[in-house]
Design an enzyme around this catalytic site. Structure first.
Site, PDB file in Angstrom:
ATOM      1  N   TYR A 110     -25.010 -27.413  20.412  1.00 54.73           N
ATOM      2  CA  TYR A 110     -25.119 -27.638  18.989  1.00 54.73           C
ATOM      3  C   TYR A 110     -25.001 -29.135  18.769  1.00 54.73           C
ATOM      4  O   TYR A 110     -24.385 -29.828  19.582  1.00 54.73           O
ATOM      5  CB  TYR A 110     -24.024 -26.851  18.241  1.00 54.73           C
ATOM      6  CG  TYR A 110     -24.552 -26.093  17.050  1.00 54.73           C
ATOM      7  CD1 TYR A 110     -25.686 -25.293  17.175  1.00 54.73           C
ATOM      8  CD2 TYR A 110     -23.948 -26.180  15.821  1.00 54.73           C
ATOM      9  CE1 TYR A 110     -26.189 -24.601  16.087  1.00 54.73           C
ATOM     10  CE2 TYR A 110     -24.433 -25.481  14.730  1.00 54.73           C
ATOM     11  CZ  TYR A 110     -25.564 -24.690  14.875  1.00 54.73           C
ATOM     12  OH  TYR A 110     -26.071 -24.011  13.799  1.00 54.73           O
ATOM     13  N   TRP A 112     -23.389 -31.187  16.777  1.00 55.96           N
ATOM     14  CA  TRP A 112     -22.287 -31.813  16.056  1.00 55.96           C
ATOM     15  C   TRP A 112     -21.220 -32.434  16.965  1.00 55.96           C
ATOM     16  O   TRP A 112     -20.164 -32.822  16.491  1.00 55.96           O
ATOM     17  CB  TRP A 112     -21.601 -30.779  15.173  1.00 55.96           C
ATOM     18  CG  TRP A 112     -22.393 -30.347  13.978  1.00 55.96           C
ATOM     19  CD1 TRP A 112     -23.097 -29.185  13.840  1.00 55.96           C
ATOM     20  CD2 TRP A 112     -22.550 -31.048  12.740  1.00 55.96           C
ATOM     21  NE1 TRP A 112     -23.680 -29.119  12.593  1.00 55.96           N
ATOM     22  CE2 TRP A 112     -23.358 -30.255  11.893  1.00 55.96           C
ATOM     23  CE3 TRP A 112     -22.088 -32.276  12.259  1.00 55.96           C
ATOM     24  CZ2 TRP A 112     -23.710 -30.630  10.606  1.00 55.96           C
ATOM     25  CZ3 TRP A 112     -22.440 -32.658  10.973  1.00 55.96           C
ATOM     26  CH2 TRP A 112     -23.241 -31.841  10.159  1.00 55.96           C
TER      27      TRP A 112
END
Length: 747
Positions: A110, A112
């Site tokens: 992901y 982030w």
């Protein structure tokens, strides 16, 4: 002599000053230019040095001894030297690749993990896997996967790069908008984060300006707090937004307020949609009287809002949360239709926008700058799954599914490599995911902390945090540039993702493909030099890398201090000369393409489709609708290890209306059991009148507990959510379509 130092760095939740002493972070302080700094950095000293940091490579004992895959999440681990762990991992990756092909490898990640441009875990793991022959990838995100599938059919453009990077700026709304209608609200809590960083947190300040000038701001949703104080609250049942939008549209058409001239010039398919709207096609007019019992808003209130929207410059915003629900395609599509019927798309301060308040970068008016992206290389494996369907993939190798007009088969995944993410935070029905997670032969994870995902891996490599390495911070949605210095040495034996993958690549004969002969420092120099050249071509002067190191940060002269060109203005002016990328070149109210798919859960125009779980299907066993918003004290599940240590912080707090609390003899602060047939979670009661009766809210982010118990002890709502796709078109996550029961927990 003191070795205390302070430097500025940045993160997804903004810039802040870091105070170090020796090899430890001892404090953080707000970044002075930020008018509304996030409180998240305060926990960083505790998190970086927390006892849950992974200090050295580990391999799960049962996997190491006999390649057992069934004990993930319960077994203990064996610490190994780096060279031995890398040897074992490289041999295993090569075995899977050579035996089953690269189509048996899933590259999970992901985006982030870090605001730094080079040490971006998603880019690093994908580059490594491409260097050894490729991997099965994923499409979309849990936040916007459904929207990414539906909106190109409606507007003919990529949702990510165009719709939320080039929407109306706050300046434009301030100068032109009279009525701001916010489906799902605009929450400064969520806007404290943004991909790559949001340096000046402005959302709350803009609303102060809006209200001072008399703009009418209407928050439509189940929680008052989903918009800043002073906004009107139209309390609407979760999952009913499409019904409300249809009723607003019905009033426009019934009272002659529809802009048919705009529809004729700039849209296609209204003639196919209107008979459904007015009830000629199915005998059910989508009137306010029809919608009122569905959404809980009085019919007269709906009529009054529709008239206001038609007679003022109106901007409709739609939160990402609306498409994170069963049939989440419908409110996104219907919002575009409603805006088209108002005829204001392409006018400054009018039309429709998506994701305001979801991240802090949306609404900033900036000149576009690009660059500083690590090339990921070419992936020869064509298999891609919708991101929210990972558990289905693991459970059903070879199984078929529909997605956006295609009939696909799930790959047979034998190895998962995850870096930069925690699926046991954001996926739905975590108990079912835990079972599916036992299926692959091998799971590898790079991770700084012993997260629930790391605990369920076979091989775990300790990764550095952004404070233990050098990087450059910038975002397309921000006007600051940062040198992110290495503030402290790596904790324990942690290594950068790049060095971990370089070690694996060397053992697999892929050094040249992965590193291209460069160190991390040399890659940063190369990426920054390219960025600097691109900036110069735009007439923007940025210092060389040594100069940026010395300055630490700079504000880029790319802010547009006034209204910028409205995204759809050229199209509105001349739709033939500036057509959209849809098959018709127009906004598609009816889509021949979608209609040809034959999906009953996403037909050729927007419709009201009741969610599988919502107020209309509530039972005595599960009478309350659960929503699971983003947390306010962290980004997703990051920093949770240290936050959970604070007295009274866990279990997480569940917001419940006083009427629902009284019916269950619940008092504020009581320990609760939140449950349904999928699972149970412990929570702490927060009784509040700022939530709709019949609805409860439990934020995401608490770490999923260890298996074996009958209740999640920390309050993770995703032990309760259903792992079903939004529809066969989008296959996004449906987290906000969840029914639960709540009771005092006396155990």
């Amino acid at each position: 002599m003191s070795d205390r130092k302070t430097r500025i760095t940045t993160s997804h939740w903004g810039a802040f000053e870091v105070e170090t002493m020796g090899d430890r972070i001892i404090a953080t302080h707000p970044f002075a230019p930020d008018p509304d700094p996030s409180a998240i950095p305060a926990i960083i000293p505790q998190a970086v040095h927390h006892h849950t940091r992974i200090d050295r490579p580990h391999i799960r004992r049962a996997w190491l001894d006999r390649r057992d895959r069934k004990g993930r999440g319960a077994d203990d681990f064996v610490a190994l030297p780096w060279d031995e762990a890398l040897d074992i991992a490289a041999q295993e990756i090569a075995r899977i690749r050579d035996t089953h092909g690269n189509g048996a490898i899933f590259g999970g990640s992901y985006g982030w993990s870090s605001a730094g441009r080079f040490h971006h875990a998603q880019s690093q793991v994908h580059r490594f896997l491409n260097a050894i022959g490729g991997y099965v990838a994923s499409f979309g995100s849990y936040s916007t996967g459904c929207a990414q599938a539906i909106m190109p059919h409606v507007f003919g453009m990529n949702f990510i790069t165009l719709l939320y990077e080039h929407q109306e700026g706050w300046h434009t709304l301030d100068q032109h908008t009279e009525t701001l209608v916010m489906f799902g609200g605009i929450n400064p809590k969520n806007a404290q984060v943004s991909m790559g960083g949001v340096t000046e947190h402005e959302t709350a300040g803009w609303f102060d300006r809006f209200q001072a000038k008399g703009m009418r701001c209407v928050n439509i949703g189940p929680q008052r707090g989903d918009s800043p104080p002073g906004c009107e609250w139209m309390a609407v049942r979760p999952g009913s937004d499409t019904a409300l939008m249809l009723a607003l549209a019905w009033v426009l058409e019934d009272e002659g307020l529809t802009d048919h001239a705009f529809l004729d010039r700039c849209t296609t398919g209204f003639d196919r949609f209107c008979p459904y709207l007015m009830g000629e096609a199915d005998g059910t007019p989508k009137s306010p009287d029809w919608a009122a019992p569905l959404c809980g808003v009085p019919a007269d209130t709906i009529r009054a809002l529709a008239r206001r929207m038609a007679t003022t410059r109106t901007y409709i915003t739609v939160a990402w949360s609306l498409q994170r629900a069963h049939h989440g395609e419908q409110p996104y599509w219907m919002s575009a239709v409603l805006a088209a019927m108002l005829g204001q798309i392409g006018l400054p301060g009018g039309g429709v926008g998506y994701g305001y308040g979801a991240i802090g970068g949306v609404g900033k008016s900036l000149l576009g700058m690009t660059g500083m992206t690590l090339p990921q290389g070419h992936n020869p494996v064509a298999d891609v799954i919708p991101v929210a369907r990972i558990a289905d993939m693991l459970r059903n190798p070879g199984g078929t599914y529909d997605f956006n007009g295609q009939r696909r088969s799930y790959p047979d995944i034998r190895l998962v490599y995850w870096a930069g993410g925690n699926p046991f935070h954001h996926h739905q029905d975590l108990n079912a995911l835990h079972e599916a997670w036992q299926t692959p032969e091998t799971i590898l994870v790079n991770e700084p902390w012993w997260t629930p995902t790391a605990k369920r891996a076979d091989i775990v490599f300790p990764a550095t945090t952004p404070y233990e390495r050098e990087d450059i911070g910038r975002s397309n949605l921000d006007d600051y540039l940062f040198h992110m210095p290495q503030l402290i040495p790596p904790v324990g034996q942690a290594r950068d993702d790049y060095d971990i993958f370089a070690g694996l690549a060397a053992r697999m004969g892929a050094t040249d493909a992965y590193t291209e002969g460069r160190t991390s420092a040399e890659w940063i120099e190369l990426l920054y030099a390219d960025y600097r050249a691109r900036a110069a071509a735009q007439g923007i002067d940025v210092p060389d890398l040594d100069g940026l190191r010395e300055r630490n940060w700079m504000k880029l002269p790319i802010r547009v201090d006034g209204p910028k060109t409205t995204l759809f203005a050229p199209f509105r002016d001349d739709p033939d000369a500036a057509p959209l990328g849809t098959p018709s070149g127009r906004i598609e109210i009816f889509s021949e393409t979608i209609d040809s798919f034959g999906y009953d859960d996403c037909p050729g125009h927007p419709v009201w489709l009741p969610p599988a779980e919502w107020a209309g299907t509530a039972t005595a066993d599960a009478p309350l609708h659960l929503v699971s918003p983003q947390p306010g004290d962290k980004l997703h599940s990051q920093l949770e290890s240290a936050l959970a240590d604070q007295p009274g912080a866990r279990p997480e707090r569940l917001v419940i209306h006083p009427d629902d609390a009284a019916a269950r003899a619940i008092a504020d602060g009581d320990l609760l059991r939140v449950f349904n047939t999928r699972g149970a979670a412990r929570a702490r009661a927060h009784v509040s009148g700022d939530i709709l009766p019949g609805v409860v809210a439990l934020p995401t982010g608490a770490w999923f507990g260890d298996p074996g118990g009958n209740i999640d002890p920390h309050g993770n709502p995703n032990v309760l959510t259903a792992d079903i796709g939004t529809s066969r078109l989008g296959q996004g996550c449906s987290a906000h379509s969840t029914l639960v029961q709540v009771a005092c927990d006396n155990d």
